[in-house]
Design a protein around this motif. Structure first.
Motif, PDB file in Angstrom:
ATOM      1  N   VAL A  64       0.842  -1.190   0.000  1.00  0.00           N
ATOM      2  CA  VAL A  64       0.000   0.000   0.000  1.00  0.00           C
ATOM      3  C   VAL A  64       0.880   1.243   0.000  1.00  0.00           C
ATOM      4  O   VAL A  64       1.796   1.373   0.822  1.00  0.00           O
ATOM      5  CB  VAL A  64      -0.924   0.013   1.240  1.00  0.00           C
ATOM      6  CG1 VAL A  64      -1.775   1.277   1.256  1.00  0.00           C
ATOM      7  CG2 VAL A  64      -1.800  -1.230   1.267  1.00  0.00           C
ATOM      8  N   ALA A  65       0.586   2.166  -0.912  1.00  0.00           N
ATOM      9  CA  ALA A  65       1.295   3.445  -0.983  1.00  0.00           C
ATOM     10  C   ALA A  65       0.348   4.577  -0.644  1.00  0.00           C
ATOM     11  O   ALA A  65      -0.799   4.604  -1.106  1.00  0.00           O
ATOM     12  CB  ALA A  65       1.877   3.660  -2.382  1.00  0.00           C
TER      13      ALA A  65
ATOM     14  N   LYS B 212       0.001   0.629 -11.316  1.00  0.00           N
ATOM     15  CA  LYS B 212       0.555  -0.284 -12.321  1.00  0.00           C
ATOM     16  C   LYS B 212       1.560  -1.242 -11.692  1.00  0.00           C
ATOM     17  O   LYS B 212       1.751  -2.365 -12.182  1.00  0.00           O
ATOM     18  CB  LYS B 212       1.215   0.510 -13.447  1.00  0.00           C
ATOM     19  CG  LYS B 212       0.224   1.198 -14.371  1.00  0.00           C
ATOM     20  CD  LYS B 212       0.925   1.953 -15.483  1.00  0.00           C
ATOM     21  CE  LYS B 212      -0.074   2.599 -16.430  1.00  0.00           C
ATOM     22  NZ  LYS B 212       0.606   3.397 -17.499  1.00  0.00           N
ATOM     23  N   LEU B 213       2.201  -0.803 -10.608  1.00  0.00           N
ATOM     24  CA  LEU B 213       3.150  -1.655  -9.897  1.00  0.00           C
ATOM     25  C   LEU B 213       2.432  -2.692  -9.026  1.00  0.00           C
ATOM     26  O   LEU B 213       3.064  -3.580  -8.474  1.00  0.00           O
ATOM     27  CB  LEU B 213       4.066  -0.781  -9.037  1.00  0.00           C
ATOM     28  CG  LEU B 213       5.425  -1.339  -8.618  1.00  0.00           C
ATOM     29  CD1 LEU B 213       6.288  -1.657  -9.833  1.00  0.00           C
ATOM     30  CD2 LEU B 213       6.138  -0.336  -7.706  1.00  0.00           C
ATOM     31  N   GLY B 214       1.124  -2.564  -8.933  1.00  0.00           N
ATOM     32  CA  GLY B 214       0.329  -3.519  -8.168  1.00  0.00           C
ATOM     33  C   GLY B 214      -0.006  -3.107  -6.759  1.00  0.00           C
ATOM     34  O   GLY B 214      -0.612  -3.872  -6.000  1.00  0.00           O
ATOM     35  N   TYR B 215       0.372  -1.885  -6.390  1.00  0.00           N
ATOM     36  CA  TYR B 215       0.075  -1.380  -5.052  1.00  0.00           C
ATOM     37  C   TYR B 215      -1.370  -0.901  -4.967  1.00  0.00           C
ATOM     38  O   TYR B 215      -1.912  -0.348  -5.938  1.00  0.00           O
ATOM     39  CB  TYR B 215       0.969  -0.196  -4.716  1.00  0.00           C
ATOM     40  CG  TYR B 215       2.383  -0.522  -4.313  1.00  0.00           C
ATOM     41  CD1 TYR B 215       2.906  -0.066  -3.100  1.00  0.00           C
ATOM     42  CD2 TYR B 215       3.217  -1.267  -5.136  1.00  0.00           C
ATOM     43  CE1 TYR B 215       4.220  -0.346  -2.744  1.00  0.00           C
ATOM     44  CE2 TYR B 215       4.527  -1.551  -4.783  1.00  0.00           C
ATOM     45  CZ  TYR B 215       5.017  -1.083  -3.593  1.00  0.00           C
ATOM     46  OH  TYR B 215       6.311  -1.359  -3.229  1.00  0.00           O
TER      47      TYR B 215
ATOM     48  N   ARG C 208     -13.519   4.960  -8.613  1.00  0.00           N
ATOM     49  CA  ARG C 208     -14.260   3.711  -8.769  1.00  0.00           C
ATOM     50  C   ARG C 208     -13.360   2.493  -8.624  1.00  0.00           C
ATOM     51  O   ARG C 208     -13.842   1.368  -8.568  1.00  0.00           O
ATOM     52  CB  ARG C 208     -14.940   3.684 -10.137  1.00  0.00           C
ATOM     53  CG  ARG C 208     -16.033   4.748 -10.300  1.00  0.00           C
ATOM     54  CD  ARG C 208     -16.682   4.646 -11.669  1.00  0.00           C
ATOM     55  NE  ARG C 208     -17.725   5.656 -11.833  1.00  0.00           N
ATOM     56  CZ  ARG C 208     -18.444   5.808 -12.945  1.00  0.00           C
ATOM     57  NH1 ARG C 208     -18.209   5.023 -13.994  1.00  0.00           N
ATOM     58  NH2 ARG C 208     -19.372   6.742 -13.016  1.00  0.00           N
ATOM     59  N   ASP C 209     -12.063   2.705  -8.575  1.00  0.00           N
ATOM     60  CA  ASP C 209     -11.082   1.637  -8.406  1.00  0.00           C
ATOM     61  C   ASP C 209     -11.093   1.213  -6.940  1.00  0.00           C
ATOM     62  O   ASP C 209     -10.787   2.008  -6.047  1.00  0.00           O
ATOM     63  CB  ASP C 209      -9.706   2.159  -8.819  1.00  0.00           C
ATOM     64  CG  ASP C 209      -8.592   1.128  -8.691  1.00  0.00           C
ATOM     65  OD1 ASP C 209      -8.835   0.043  -8.120  1.00  0.00           O
ATOM     66  OD2 ASP C 209      -7.471   1.423  -9.145  1.00  0.00           O
ATOM     67  N   GLU C 210     -11.424  -0.044  -6.687  1.00  0.00           N
ATOM     68  CA  GLU C 210     -11.524  -0.495  -5.288  1.00  0.00           C
ATOM     69  C   GLU C 210     -10.174  -0.515  -4.575  1.00  0.00           C
ATOM     70  O   GLU C 210     -10.126  -0.562  -3.344  1.00  0.00           O
ATOM     71  CB  GLU C 210     -12.166  -1.883  -5.221  1.00  0.00           C
ATOM     72  CG  GLU C 210     -11.331  -3.000  -5.807  1.00  0.00           C
ATOM     73  CD  GLU C 210     -11.968  -4.369  -5.626  1.00  0.00           C
ATOM     74  OE1 GLU C 210     -11.301  -5.365  -5.963  1.00  0.00           O
ATOM     75  OE2 GLU C 210     -13.107  -4.447  -5.130  1.00  0.00           O
ATOM     76  N   ASP C 211      -9.094  -0.467  -5.323  1.00  0.00           N
ATOM     77  CA  ASP C 211      -7.766  -0.422  -4.724  1.00  0.00           C
ATOM     78  C   ASP C 211      -7.162   0.972  -4.751  1.00  0.00           C
ATOM     79  O   ASP C 211      -5.949   1.135  -4.574  1.00  0.00           O
ATOM     80  CB  ASP C 211      -6.838  -1.402  -5.426  1.00  0.00           C
ATOM     81  CG  ASP C 211      -7.118  -2.842  -5.022  1.00  0.00           C
ATOM     82  OD1 ASP C 211      -7.656  -3.060  -3.923  1.00  0.00           O
ATOM     83  OD2 ASP C 211      -6.810  -3.754  -5.813  1.00  0.00           O
TER      84      ASP C 211
END
Length: 237
Positions: free
Chosen positions: A8-9, A28-31, A44-47
């Protein structure tokens, strides 16, 4: 919702320009990302969790880190990107200018970084990155910037101090010192003059900054570094 193992960032000043680019880069790095600014809108992005607030207000730091832990369970990286720049001759700065610049550039960093590092210590590690300016060490008579040098210079010094204080506990701290970056804050009619200030003959792009920060993110043996992303300004003219 993200798994607790997902990194998480937290990114400040994240609604536009460099901050928005950093949000995209870390996603894009998956964080998972917690993004904050005064004007940021829901995602709207849940992450991708957004938190509105003035970074100079200590309660904003509490809400941001609290939201990160509540939503994702951890904080792995903090990018202190939020910053303001007031260019005036030194004797013309007002008390309001001083309060504004120190509030965003220093007070915001102080409270948010304290809380983030407390969480990182509980997890066993993390990474803090400060966005600064190459003017700190390479002043330019054409750019009157004492308040920027005062505050961003403080962040560079603090970056190294944090790196040493927490190196044995798995927390890295670095800074990225920028030249002039092509963002909405620079009117197009000034782009040619701003480009000419850099030995490479161009302004930096947001992608240049993102690549610099993500290099540090992926470099586990690098801490206490001030990485110049400034088109050669720090090397001289």
């Amino acid at each position: 919702m993200s798994l607790s193992s997902q990194k998480v960032a937290v990114i400040t000043g994240a609604s536009q320009g460099i901050g928005a680019g950093l949000v995209e880069g870390y996603r894009k790095l998956g964080y998972a990302v917690v993004a904050t600014s005064r004007s940021i809108v829901p995602s709207r992005d849940e992450d991708l969790l957004t938190v509105q607030g003035d970074i100079a207000d200590p309660t904003t730091a509490e809400r941001v880190i609290g939201a990160a832990v509540d939503a994702f369970g951890r904080v792995d990286t903090l990018v202190n990107n939020a910053g303001v720049f007031v260019a005036k001759p030194f004797t013309e700065y007002t008390e309001q200018d001083y309060d504004f610049v120190t509030g965003v550039n220093l007070t915001g960093f102080f409270h948010l970084t304290q809380l983030a590092i407390e969480q990182m210590l509980a997890q066993g590690g993390g990474h803090v990155v400060q966005i600064t300016t190459s003017l700190v060490e390479h002043a330019d008579s054409k750019v009157t910037s004492v308040l920027a040098s005062l505050t961003k210079g403080g962040l560079q010094a603090a970056s190294k101090a944090l790196a040493i204080e927490y190196a044995s506990r798995g927390i890295r701290s670095n800074a990225v010192a920028l030249g002039t970056i092509r963002t909405p804050m620079h009117a197009p009619e000034y782009h040619d003059a701003l480009a000419a200030m850099h030995p490479l003959g161009r302004m930096g792009e947001i992608s240049d900054v993102v690549e610099g920060v993500l290099y540090l993110e992926r470099a586990p043996f690098v801490t206490g570094e001030v990485l110049a992303v400034d088109g050669g300004q720090s090397a001289g003219h």
